[in-house]
Write a protein that holds these residues in place. Structure first.
Motif, short mmCIF file in Angstrom:
data_model
loop_
_atom_site.label_atom_id
_atom_site.label_comp_id
_atom_site.label_asym_id
_atom_site.label_seq_id
_atom_site.Cartn_x
_atom_site.Cartn_y
_atom_site.Cartn_z
N LEU A 168 -0.61 8.03 19.58
CA LEU A 168 -1.50 8.76 18.67
C LEU A 168 -2.88 8.12 18.57
CD1 LEU A 168 1.02 9.50 15.76
CD2 LEU A 168 0.52 10.88 17.79
N ASP A 169 -2.98 6.85 18.96
CA ASP A 169 -4.25 6.15 18.87
C ASP A 169 -5.18 6.45 20.03
OD1 ASP A 169 -2.21 4.80 20.33
OD2 ASP A 169 -3.47 3.03 20.45
N ARG A 170 -4.73 7.28 20.97
CA ARG A 170 -5.57 7.59 22.12
C ARG A 170 -6.49 8.79 21.86
NH1 ARG A 170 -0.74 6.01 25.04
NH2 ARG A 170 -0.04 8.17 25.28
N GLY A 171 -6.42 9.35 20.68
CA GLY A 171 -7.27 10.48 20.33
C GLY A 171 -8.47 10.04 19.51
N GLN A 172 -8.97 10.95 18.69
CA GLN A 172 -10.13 10.65 17.87
C GLN A 172 -9.78 9.60 16.82
OE1 GLN A 172 -12.12 14.10 16.25
NE2 GLN A 172 -12.94 12.96 14.52
N LEU A 173 -10.70 8.66 16.63
CA LEU A 173 -10.50 7.60 15.65
C LEU A 173 -11.58 7.68 14.57
CD1 LEU A 173 -9.65 4.62 18.06
CD2 LEU A 173 -8.06 6.09 16.80
N PRO A 174 -11.26 7.33 13.33
CA PRO A 174 -9.98 6.80 12.89
C PRO A 174 -8.89 7.86 12.86
CG PRO A 174 -11.39 7.15 11.00
CD PRO A 174 -12.23 7.42 12.21
N LEU A 175 -7.68 7.44 13.15
CA LEU A 175 -6.49 8.27 12.99
C LEU A 175 -6.08 8.17 11.52
CD1 LEU A 175 -4.07 9.91 14.11
CD2 LEU A 175 -2.97 7.70 14.58
N LYS A 176 -6.06 9.31 10.81
CA LYS A 176 -5.83 9.29 9.37
C LYS A 176 -4.51 10.01 9.07
CE LYS A 176 -9.68 9.93 6.92
NZ LYS A 176 -10.96 10.52 6.47
N LEU A 177 -3.55 9.27 8.54
CA LEU A 177 -2.20 9.79 8.29
C LEU A 177 -1.78 9.49 6.86
CD1 LEU A 177 -0.54 8.35 11.53
CD2 LEU A 177 -1.29 10.72 11.19
N TYR A 178 -0.93 10.38 6.30
CA TYR A 178 -0.31 10.08 5.01
C TYR A 178 1.16 10.45 5.07
CZ TYR A 178 0.20 14.80 2.99
OH TYR A 178 0.60 16.08 2.71
N TYR A 179 1.94 9.85 4.19
CA TYR A 179 3.39 10.06 4.18
C TYR A 179 3.89 9.96 2.75
CZ TYR A 179 3.05 4.96 3.98
OH TYR A 179 2.71 3.68 3.62
N SER A 180 5.11 10.41 2.53
CA SER A 180 5.76 10.23 1.23
C SER A 180 7.26 10.15 1.46
CB SER A 180 5.43 11.40 0.29
OG SER A 180 5.97 12.61 0.77
N GLY A 181 7.95 9.54 0.50
CA GLY A 181 9.39 9.46 0.62
C GLY A 181 9.95 8.22 -0.04
N ALA A 182 11.24 7.96 0.25
CA ALA A 182 11.97 6.87 -0.37
C ALA A 182 11.90 5.61 0.49
CB ALA A 182 13.43 7.28 -0.58
N PHE A 183 11.83 4.46 -0.19
CA PHE A 183 11.87 3.14 0.44
C PHE A 183 12.88 2.30 -0.33
CE2 PHE A 183 7.93 5.18 1.32
CZ PHE A 183 7.70 4.89 2.65
N PHE A 184 13.38 1.26 0.31
CA PHE A 184 14.56 0.57 -0.24
C PHE A 184 14.35 -0.94 -0.26
CE2 PHE A 184 15.61 4.49 1.83
CZ PHE A 184 16.43 5.14 0.93
N ARG A 185 14.57 -1.54 -1.44
CA ARG A 185 14.50 -2.98 -1.58
C ARG A 185 15.58 -3.44 -2.56
NH1 ARG A 185 8.03 -4.53 -1.88
NH2 ARG A 185 7.35 -3.27 -0.10
N TYR A 186 16.28 -4.49 -2.17
CA TYR A 186 17.31 -5.02 -3.06
C TYR A 186 16.66 -5.95 -4.07
CZ TYR A 186 21.71 -6.80 -4.79
OH TYR A 186 22.76 -7.12 -5.62
N GLU A 187 16.46 -5.44 -5.29
CA GLU A 187 15.83 -6.21 -6.35
C GLU A 187 16.64 -6.07 -7.62
OE1 GLU A 187 11.26 -6.45 -5.93
OE2 GLU A 187 11.72 -4.31 -5.84
N ARG A 188 16.36 -6.92 -8.59
CA ARG A 188 17.03 -6.80 -9.88
C ARG A 188 16.46 -5.59 -10.61
NH1 ARG A 188 16.02 -8.69 -15.02
NH2 ARG A 188 14.20 -9.86 -14.28
N PRO A 189 17.28 -4.55 -10.84
CA PRO A 189 16.74 -3.31 -11.42
C PRO A 189 16.21 -3.53 -12.84
CG PRO A 189 18.91 -2.94 -10.44
CD PRO A 189 18.70 -4.43 -10.51
N GLN A 190 15.08 -2.93 -13.11
CA GLN A 190 14.50 -2.88 -14.45
C GLN A 190 13.53 -1.72 -14.48
OE1 GLN A 190 11.49 -6.16 -15.09
NE2 GLN A 190 12.57 -7.02 -13.32
N ALA A 191 12.98 -1.44 -15.66
CA ALA A 191 12.07 -0.30 -15.77
C ALA A 191 10.91 -0.44 -14.80
CB ALA A 191 11.55 -0.19 -17.20
N GLY A 192 10.76 0.51 -13.90
CA GLY A 192 9.67 0.49 -12.94
C GLY A 192 9.97 -0.29 -11.68
N ARG A 193 11.09 -0.97 -11.61
CA ARG A 193 11.49 -1.70 -10.39
C ARG A 193 12.86 -1.20 -9.98
NH1 ARG A 193 11.24 -8.17 -9.68
NH2 ARG A 193 9.09 -7.64 -9.14
#
Length: 420
Positions: free
Chosen positions: A96-121
């Motif tokens: 994808l970097d062989r086209g016009q630059l800057p290449l501008k992309l956005y995404y959304s979705g779930a990500f996962f981290r093992y942390e001690r759960p609390q409000a906002g974490r």
């Protein structure tokens, strides 16, 4: 009681509150689209080595927080803990970097981290992110920050602030690293923190323990050791932000939790959230693509936390998202009325309206209660007498006003009253 519960530390969004989550996600994504960013959908899991190499083997994310497991083929797989490494992998893989630059992309979705759960974490966190790849331009750094700020302001948030600094470049970081390590080695740190001094000394500055914060209060700061080029880049970013009308606060102690950041680094903070005050952040990463086997192209991006942004909206009393399920609620009285109203509901939906139907043979009283709970503005009531008259009753739920409408003209009549 339910036989099963959601995994610990996983937030769930369901009606009517889920409307707020959707509004936050869509508003932040729309801010990116308005700035020319195209959407990219990424895998939920990747080869573990991608994150170990891209995020940094000494980071807490890699050493403590990743959900890693072998698949049935014996490959080490990791649920994605962040978005940038996956985007860069995709860009390299598909050229994808062989086209016009800057290449501008956005995404959304779930990500996962093992942390001690609390409000906002949470262990499953939702984000909207952007990446602008291929151009090392301070104006682009400023645009990325401004896009995030615009998204928050379009939601109606006013209680957030931007903290900004520079983490230097390849010409000044090595010398600063030596100075910082020399300082930290003279402190009475615990064994684990001493190991971190050797692997990633910047992360020690980000240690949240009060006793460590006190010890590093006089530590040398990257902002005081920038190369001429890095300092010029940083000054230009600040100038562009001022031109864009985006306020910021300089925080020379700001450290992000991922190894790939260089030069511009920023965080969005909302003090109304207590300890978990960061609602988003990002920065520039000049060497990441080359580290992952691609070309020597720089990039800049952010990840905005949807869960914490939803909490910020609640703290500020900001109302976002339409919690009503429909515009029109159909109330059939009898089987013939149901057949006709189900058909009319289909026509109204095809015309772009949100329509629900009272199913299950409810009586008039129960069906009208359901209509009120749906948030609809109007109800269509159809019984045998109405069918004989080839008409249907159109009732405005807020006022109780009701009138008879021809079945032939009902779709147009409903569209007309809803447009008022």
């Amino acid at each position: 009681m339910s036989m099963f519960n959601a995994p610990k530390g996983i937030p769930e969004y369901y009606p009517p509150e889920s409307a707020r989550f959707l509004a936050v996600r869509d508003t932040l994504g729309e801010a990116a689209r308005r700035a020319g960013y195209g959407y990219i959908e990424l895998p939920l899991f990747e080869d573990t080595a991608l994150f170990a190499r891209g995020v940094g083997e000494s980071t807490d994310v890699v050493t403590k927080e990743m959900y890693t497991f072998p698949d049935q083929g014996g490959r080490s797989i990791t649920l994605r803990p962040e978005g940038t490494a996956g985007v860069i992998r995709s860009v390299i893989e598909h050229g994808l970097d062989r086209g016009q630059l800057p290449l501008k992309l956005y995404y959304s979705g779930a990500f996962f981290r093992y942390e001690r759960p609390q409000a906002g974490r949470y262990r499953q966190l939702q984000q909207v992110g952007v990446e602008a790849i291929g151009v090392d331009d301070p104006a682009l750094d400023a645009e990325v920050i401004a896009v995030a700020d615009e998204g928050y302001r379009r939601l109606g948030l006013t209680g957030h602030r931007i903290e900004l600094t520079s983490l230097g470049d390849s010409t000044c970081r090595p010398e600063y690293r030596v100075k910082l390590q020399e300082f930290l080695r003279g402190l009475p740190l615990d064994e684990e923190t001493r190991r971190r001094v050797e692997l990633n000394p910047l992360r020690v500055l980000d240690d949240k323990r009060p006793e460590v914060q006190e010890m590093v209060a006089d530590a040398p700061l990257m902002a005081d050791h920038l190369s001429e080029q890095a300092a010029e880049h940083y000054e230009s970013v600040k100038a562009h932000l001022r031109d864009l009308g985006v306020p910021f606060t300089e925080n020379p102690r700001l450290v992000r939790g991922l190894d790939y950041y260089t030069k511009t680094t920023f965080e969005f903070v909302h003090d109304g959230l207590g300890a978990q005050s960061g609602i988003g952040g990002g920065g520039r990463y000049d060497g990441l693509m080359a580290d992952l086997g691609g070309s020597e192209l720089s990039g800049v991006g952010f990840g905005l936390g949807l869960d914490r942004t939803v909490l910020a909206c609640e703290v500020e009393g900001v109302s976002v998202g339409d919690e009503t399920r429909c515009d029109v609620y159909c109330v059939p009285l009898g089987e013939q009325g149901k057949r006709r109203l189900v058909s009319i509901a289909g026509q109204l939906r095809a015309a772009g309206l949100r329509v629900d139907v009272s199913y299950g043979g409810k009586g008039l009283k129960g069906a009208m209660k359901a209509a009120d709970r749906s948030g609809a503005r109007y109800a269509l009531v159809l019984g045998d007498r109405d069918l004989e008259a080839d008409s249907v009753q159109l009732k405005e739920l807020a006022t109780g006003e009701q009138r008879s409408v021809s079945l032939e003209d009902v779709v147009e009549q409903v569209r007309t009253v809803l447009a008022r």
